[in-house]
Write an enzyme that holds these catalytic residues in place. Structure first.
Site, PDB file in Angstrom:
ATOM      1  N   ASP A  14       0.838  -1.194   0.000  1.00  0.00           N
ATOM      2  CA  ASP A  14       0.000   0.000   0.000  1.00  0.00           C
ATOM      3  C   ASP A  14       0.876   1.248   0.000  1.00  0.00           C
ATOM      4  O   ASP A  14       0.356   2.363  -0.088  1.00  0.00           O
ATOM      5  CB  ASP A  14      -0.908   0.000   1.242  1.00  0.00           C
ATOM      6  CG  ASP A  14      -1.852   1.187   1.271  1.00  0.00           C
ATOM      7  OD1 ASP A  14      -2.577   1.383   0.277  1.00  0.00           O
ATOM      8  OD2 ASP A  14      -1.860   1.927   2.278  1.00  0.00           O
TER       9      ASP A  14
ATOM     10  N   HIS B  33      -1.682   3.897  -1.253  1.00  0.00           N
ATOM     11  CA  HIS B  33      -1.614   4.400   0.132  1.00  0.00           C
ATOM     12  C   HIS B  33      -3.015   4.724   0.646  1.00  0.00           C
ATOM     13  O   HIS B  33      -3.294   5.832   1.118  1.00  0.00           O
ATOM     14  CB  HIS B  33      -0.711   5.632   0.211  1.00  0.00           C
ATOM     15  CG  HIS B  33      -0.077   5.800   1.571  1.00  0.00           C
ATOM     16  ND1 HIS B  33       1.159   6.344   1.755  1.00  0.00           N
ATOM     17  CD2 HIS B  33      -0.519   5.494   2.823  1.00  0.00           C
ATOM     18  CE1 HIS B  33       1.471   6.364   3.042  1.00  0.00           C
ATOM     19  NE2 HIS B  33       0.447   5.844   3.708  1.00  0.00           N
TER      20      HIS B  33
ATOM     21  N   GLU C  20       6.385   8.352  -3.535  1.00  0.00           N
ATOM     22  CA  GLU C  20       4.957   8.454  -3.825  1.00  0.00           C
ATOM     23  C   GLU C  20       4.637   9.827  -4.414  1.00  0.00           C
ATOM     24  O   GLU C  20       5.202  10.823  -3.972  1.00  0.00           O
ATOM     25  CB  GLU C  20       4.141   8.234  -2.542  1.00  0.00           C
ATOM     26  CG  GLU C  20       4.340   6.848  -1.951  1.00  0.00           C
ATOM     27  CD  GLU C  20       3.498   6.610  -0.691  1.00  0.00           C
ATOM     28  OE1 GLU C  20       2.709   7.501  -0.311  1.00  0.00           O
ATOM     29  OE2 GLU C  20       3.636   5.530  -0.087  1.00  0.00           O
TER      30      GLU C  20
END
Length: 316
Positions: A258, A282, A263
């Site tokens: 996740d 996420h 990111e």
């Protein structure tokens, strides 16, 4: 007092908390984008804010310098690796987080990822949608050895959820909770033993200097061939280059995450080439229930700061 709710969709998912803050005379400024705010976006909003409800947006010294009135940052979640605690302390900014509230949501998500990679769910779902009818043999979770790296609230919740599957559960934690382990039937072990014996590894440690790339080449060498690995903690816990090589060589039978080292990821993210890789952006903690509870907790924390009280779960 003016509060910046930096996470997206605050009005939609934290309506009760927003109403509570407004009833207490606070003005709430919201993130109107669909994702985390960048430094450039934040810099135009923080000049006169008194409090912040922070998502995964980065709060470093450079940004804090632009917010002279800032008194408190309430992290909408647990991890605070995106907040410079030393800089906050130096400036008298109180920082708190919300441990335990998102436990149920993240533990459910971890279990979902485990089952998804073991049963090739995304691949089979896509095949059926395309009119294909492949035969794929899978391994059952029943009776497997599941190793938990980290034994905090989420890991303990996951251990409860794994009990009906008849799994043998081991765990490593730097500060082991022996009473909780006994209650849940979990065997506390050294890290090497957890790595060596586990059919499934689930990662539950915070992002700290000593957990950076905890799952590295050396750690993977200790793992069984064909191990399944799930990460719902932080992307930096895993050396993604090592995971890539482990997937390519068949050492890792499936990887579910996740979180990512960087990111958000792009369409060229290397692990996307593997069918036995399952990921989510996420979102493990993003349940209606968690947002409602965490919304109220962060609102109360900032109100306590404004009233000169110490907020719950204060870090600095």
């Amino acid at each position: 007092m003016k509060i910046l709710a930096a996470l997206p969709n605050y009005s939609l998912y934290c309506a009760e908390a927003k109403r509570y803050l407004q009833e207490q005379g606070c003005e709430v400024i919201e993130n109107e984008t669909k994702g985390p705010l960048t430094f450039g976006q934040l810099s135009g909003l923080v000049g006169d804010v008194d409090g912040v409800i922070a998502g995964v947006d980065v709060w470093d010294e450079r940004l804090m310098e632009l917010a002279p009135k800032l008194k408190g940052i309430a992290r909408f979640g647990v991890g605070v690796d995106n907040i410079d605690l030393e800089a906050a302390k130096k400036r008298g900014i109180q920082v708190c987080n919300c441990p335990g509230i998102n436990t149920e949501s993240v533990a459910e998500h971890a279990l979902m990822l485990i089952l998804s990679i073991m049963r090739y769910f995304p691949v089979l779902n896509q095949a059926a949608r395309e009119g294909r009818w492949p035969r794929v043999m899978v391994r059952e979770l029943r009776g497997k050895i599941v190793g938990l790296i980290g034994f905090g609230a989420v890991a303990r919740n996951l251990a409860e959820k794994l009990q009906p599957f008849g799994c043998r559960i081991t765990a490593y934690d730097k500060y082991p909770d022996e009473m909780a382990a006994k209650r849940l039937g979990v065997e506390m072990c050294g890290l090497d033993k957890v790595l060596e014996e586990s059919d499934v590894l689930s990662l539950h440690v915070p992002a700290l200097p000593d957990t950076y790339h905890l799952l590295d080449e050396k750690a993977l060498e200790h793992c069984r061939d064909g191990v399944y690995i799930v990460n719902t903690s932080r992307g930096t816990i895993v050396d993604e280059r090592v995971v890539y090589e482990g997937m390519r060589a068949g050492k890792i039978a499936g990887y579910g995450s996740d979180v990512f080292e960087t990111e958000p990821v792009t369409a060229k993210y290397p692990l996307f080439e593997f069918d036995n890789y399952v990921c989510t952006p996420h979102t493990a903690a993003e349940s209606y229930e968690n947002y409602a509870q965490t919304g109220m907790a962060t609102a109360q924390a900032l109100l306590d700061v404004f009233a000169g009280k110490e907020p719950k779960n204060k870090l600095v």
